[in-house]
Motif scaffolding. Structure first.
Motif, PDB file in Angstrom:
ATOM      1  N   ASP A   8       0.879  -1.160   0.000  1.00  9.74           N
ATOM      2  CA  ASP A   8       0.000   0.000   0.000  1.00  9.74           C
ATOM      3  C   ASP A   8       0.926   1.222   0.000  1.00  9.74           C
ATOM      4  O   ASP A   8       2.123   1.092   0.283  1.00  9.74           O
ATOM      5  CB  ASP A   8      -0.904  -0.026   1.239  1.00  9.74           C
ATOM      6  N   SER A  47     -10.443   4.247   7.240  1.00 13.54           N
ATOM      7  CA  SER A  47     -10.425   4.843   5.908  1.00 13.54           C
ATOM      8  C   SER A  47     -10.679   6.330   6.051  1.00 13.54           C
ATOM      9  O   SER A  47     -11.341   6.769   7.002  1.00 13.54           O
ATOM     10  CB  SER A  47     -11.464   4.207   4.973  1.00 13.54           C
ATOM     11  N   THR A 106      -2.764   0.768  -4.762  1.00 14.31           N
ATOM     12  CA  THR A 106      -3.213   1.949  -4.027  1.00 14.31           C
ATOM     13  C   THR A 106      -4.551   2.498  -4.504  1.00 14.31           C
ATOM     14  O   THR A 106      -4.929   2.338  -5.667  1.00 14.31           O
ATOM     15  CB  THR A 106      -2.129   3.054  -4.135  1.00 14.31           C
ATOM     16  N   HIS A 107      -5.242   3.183  -3.588  1.00 16.00           N
ATOM     17  CA  HIS A 107      -6.447   3.936  -3.940  1.00 16.00           C
ATOM     18  C   HIS A 107      -6.088   5.309  -4.501  1.00 16.00           C
ATOM     19  O   HIS A 107      -6.928   5.958  -5.133  1.00 16.00           O
ATOM     20  CB  HIS A 107      -7.331   4.139  -2.704  1.00 16.00           C
ATOM     21  N   ARG A 108      -4.888   5.746  -4.242  1.00 17.32           N
ATOM     22  CA  ARG A 108      -4.471   7.082  -4.708  1.00 17.32           C
ATOM     23  C   ARG A 108      -4.432   7.104  -6.234  1.00 17.32           C
ATOM     24  O   ARG A 108      -4.034   6.118  -6.862  1.00 17.32           O
ATOM     25  CB  ARG A 108      -3.101   7.412  -4.131  1.00 17.32           C
ATOM     26  N   ASP A 109      -4.852   8.218  -6.839  1.00 18.49           N
ATOM     27  CA  ASP A 109      -4.828   8.277  -8.295  1.00 18.49           C
ATOM     28  C   ASP A 109      -3.396   8.152  -8.788  1.00 18.49           C
ATOM     29  O   ASP A 109      -2.445   8.513  -8.094  1.00 18.49           O
ATOM     30  CB  ASP A 109      -5.494   9.555  -8.805  1.00 18.49           C
ATOM     31  N   SER A 129      -3.658   1.246  -9.626  1.00 15.45           N
ATOM     32  CA  SER A 129      -4.457   2.223  -8.895  1.00 15.45           C
ATOM     33  C   SER A 129      -5.931   2.082  -9.255  1.00 15.45           C
ATOM     34  O   SER A 129      -6.280   1.614 -10.347  1.00 15.45           O
ATOM     35  CB  SER A 129      -3.966   3.634  -9.248  1.00 15.45           C
ATOM     36  N   THR A 130      -6.777   2.507  -8.349  1.00 10.57           N
ATOM     37  CA  THR A 130      -8.206   2.532  -8.664  1.00 10.57           C
ATOM     38  C   THR A 130      -8.488   3.472  -9.822  1.00 10.57           C
ATOM     39  O   THR A 130      -9.479   3.294 -10.534  1.00 10.57           O
ATOM     40  CB  THR A 130      -9.027   2.960  -7.441  1.00 10.57           C
ATOM     41  N   SER A 131      -7.606   4.433 -10.056  1.00  5.33           N
ATOM     42  CA  SER A 131      -7.810   5.341 -11.198  1.00  5.33           C
ATOM     43  C   SER A 131      -7.554   4.639 -12.527  1.00  5.33           C
ATOM     44  O   SER A 131      -7.863   5.188 -13.582  1.00  5.33           O
ATOM     45  CB  SER A 131      -6.919   6.580 -11.073  1.00  5.33           C
ATOM     46  N   ARG A 136     -12.254  -0.431  -5.519  1.00  5.40           N
ATOM     47  CA  ARG A 136     -11.495  -0.149  -4.310  1.00  5.40           C
ATOM     48  C   ARG A 136     -11.382  -1.403  -3.441  1.00  5.40           C
ATOM     49  O   ARG A 136     -12.209  -2.307  -3.509  1.00  5.40           O
ATOM     50  CB  ARG A 136     -12.175   0.984  -3.507  1.00  5.40           C
ATOM     51  N   LYS A 137     -10.343  -1.452  -2.635  1.00  4.94           N
ATOM     52  CA  LYS A 137     -10.234  -2.491  -1.625  1.00  4.94           C
ATOM     53  C   LYS A 137     -11.445  -2.353  -0.679  1.00  4.94           C
ATOM     54  O   LYS A 137     -11.923  -1.242  -0.470  1.00  4.94           O
ATOM     55  CB  LYS A 137      -8.945  -2.320  -0.817  1.00  4.94           C
ATOM     56  N   ASP A 166      -6.731  -3.469   3.487  1.00  4.82           N
ATOM     57  CA  ASP A 166      -5.529  -3.927   2.789  1.00  4.82           C
ATOM     58  C   ASP A 166      -5.353  -5.428   2.994  1.00  4.82           C
ATOM     59  O   ASP A 166      -5.102  -6.175   2.047  1.00  4.82           O
ATOM     60  CB  ASP A 166      -4.291  -3.187   3.301  1.00  4.82           C
TER      61      ASP A 166
END
Length: 208
Positions: A8, A47, A106-109, A129-131, A136-137, A166
């Motif tokens: 992560d 979160s 990661t969730h970060r873009d 990335s989710t982007s 999402r996790k 995670d």
């Protein structure tokens, strides 16, 4: 022992929590209400979204104010990134030297994540990335995709994060999970390993 590590990013490789906790607490304090950063930390370890929702409901402050503070913090990080987590760069380098892969989930873009990694001189082999269009996790799809992309056996891989989601996502993809947590903000999760510092991962990776 494990060879490859799925990381992560925020709160694990990068020490984002102190600034995040302060930013959200400052929103509350700007309304002349009292809140310690340490109280926020117990929420953000689950979160950021849950923390914002809980603080908004508790103090009667619109969630948009917390979201704006979080967005402003991320913009600031573009030019003044938060610090690396202690021992992160040396551990990444030693994993690579031993023939392992460092893979970020990661969730970060993507742009923000890459800016953080480059600004902190943290070298990784791949990032998802989710982007990129992934859920999402705790959905495990990002971990499964990374396993397939690099043709990895999950039994050779350790997933390191700092939140229950995670561990949940990694374990659903067949990986062993380790959670980085502090005594001030313990994490309730099902991970096999719990560490207080990244250096404690070295025995699991056969690194001196």
């Amino acid at each position: 022992m494990y060879k490859h590590v799925f990381w992560d990013l925020g709160g694990t490789l990068v020490d984002t929590y102190p600034a995040l906790d302060e930013a959200l607490a400052d929103v509350v304090r700007s309304h002349r209400q009292r809140l310690q950063d340490s109280e926020v930390s117990k929420l953000t370890r689950r979160s950021t979204g849950e923390a914002i929702e809980a603080l908004s409901e508790r103090f009667g402050i619109p969630a948009e104010e917390f979201e704006a503070a979080n967005a402003q913090l991320k913009r600031r990080w573009a030019s003044a990134p938060p610090p690396r987590m202690a021992g992160a760069r040396a551990l990444l380098d030693d994993i690579s030297a031993a023939g392992g892969l460092n893979l970020v989930v990661t969730h970060r873009d993507r742009a923000s994540a890459q800016t953080l990694l480059q600004g902190l001189d943290l070298k990784v082999d791949d990032l998802i990335s989710t982007s990129d269009g992934f859920p999402r996790k705790p959905d495990p799809e990002m971990y499964r995709t990374m396993l397939e992309r690099h043709a990895l056996d999950p039994t050779d891989c350790l997933a390191v994060g700092d939140r229950p989601i995670d561990a949940e996502a990694a374990m659903a993809a067949g990986l062993t999970a380790a959670i980085l947590e502090s005594p001030e903000a313990p994490v309730d999760d099902e991970a096999k390993y719990s560490v207080a510092a990244l250096e404690e991962l070295r025995p699991l990776l056969a690194l001196g």
